[in-house]
Design an enzyme around this catalytic site. Structure first.
Site, PDB file in Angstrom:
ATOM      1  N   GLY A  48       0.820  -1.202   0.000  1.00 58.42           N
ATOM      2  CA  GLY A  48       0.000   0.000   0.000  1.00 58.42           C
ATOM      3  C   GLY A  48       0.851   1.249   0.000  1.00 58.42           C
ATOM      4  O   GLY A  48       2.024   1.223  -0.406  1.00 58.42           O
ATOM      5  N   CYS A  49       0.299   2.343   0.459  1.00 61.52           N
ATOM      6  CA  CYS A  49       1.002   3.621   0.463  1.00 61.52           C
ATOM      7  C   CYS A  49       2.353   3.491   1.153  1.00 61.52           C
ATOM      8  O   CYS A  49       2.442   3.039   2.292  1.00 61.52           O
ATOM      9  CB  CYS A  49       0.150   4.669   1.175  1.00 61.52           C
ATOM     10  SG  CYS A  49       0.989   6.246   1.388  1.00 61.52           S
TER      11      CYS A  49
END
Length: 219
Positions: A48-49
């Site tokens: 993810g981020c």
């Protein structure tokens, strides 16, 4: 998460009202781990981020440095303005330089699965959707590849996670992200997106792995 820097606060505020990002579970220690070795080693994970994943691993004892960046695609498309399309093959990733005499690859995997992300979310993490936010391990050596696959199988068998979708993509090149993405969590600790999605991961690391917690983040 963020389409343009000029819209950052708007998107962050929207994310703050989204459902909880990821479920954090203390995974068991791996039954297999890397053989003892000298010298610094590298690990590359996508979960993810990269802001939050970097924020977690920079607080692990034995980690020398963490860089946010891109892995899975070509050098010509390793730019944030293109990654967001989800068409480059890249994932937001982090490159971890660590001392295996102080923290093992197996322990890094355990942290990755326990608090850095949710390995059951396909092509997304929390409010962030797209293949650029996929769960992936970019093993730097054949040994890392073997250990990562064995650990994912161990977690499935133990029932820690059901339906792990983490991809094992091998030693594809890692490209550092733009300077403004580096150390982002530390530079913007009160930004709504960081507060809602990423600070809980860092707090979970401290609570679940107190012996590995470093008060001083890695460079």
């Amino acid at each position: 998460m963020r389409a343009l820097l000029s819209a950052l606060l708007i998107s962050a505020a929207a994310c703050a009202s989204a459902p909880a990002a990821e479920r954090m579970v203390l995974a068991p220690a791996p039954t297999l781990d890397e053989a003892p070795k000298k010298g610094l080693q590298k690990a590359v994970f996508a979960g993810g981020c990269f802001w939050g994943v970097e924020g977690v691993f920079e607080r692990v004892k034995g980690v020398q440095s963490v860089r946010s960046g891109y892995a899975g695609g070509k050098s010509s498309t390793a730019r944030y303005s293109l990654i967001g399309t989800g068409l480059t093959g890249h994932a937001e990733a982090v490159e971890i330089t660590y001392d295996p005499a102080r923290v093992s690859y197996g322990t890094l995997l355990r942290i990755f699965f326990s608090v850095a992300h949710d390995p059951t979310q396909l092509n997304r993490q929390g409010p962030d959707v797209g293949s650029q936010y996929r769960s992936a391990v970019f093993a730097q050596t054949p040994e890392q590849d073997k250990l990562a696959k064995a650990y994912a199988a161990q977690l499935e068998k133990a029932g820690t996670w059901k339906g792990i979708v983490t991809a094992h993509e091998g030693n594809k090149p890692f490209y550092p992200a733009e300077d403004y993405h580096q150390d982002y969590l530390r530079a913007h600790p009160t930004q709504p997106y960081i507060v809602y999605n990423d600070i809980p991961k860092v707090e979970a690391l401290k609570a679940m792995f107190p012996a590995l917690w470093s008060e001083k983040p890695a460079a």
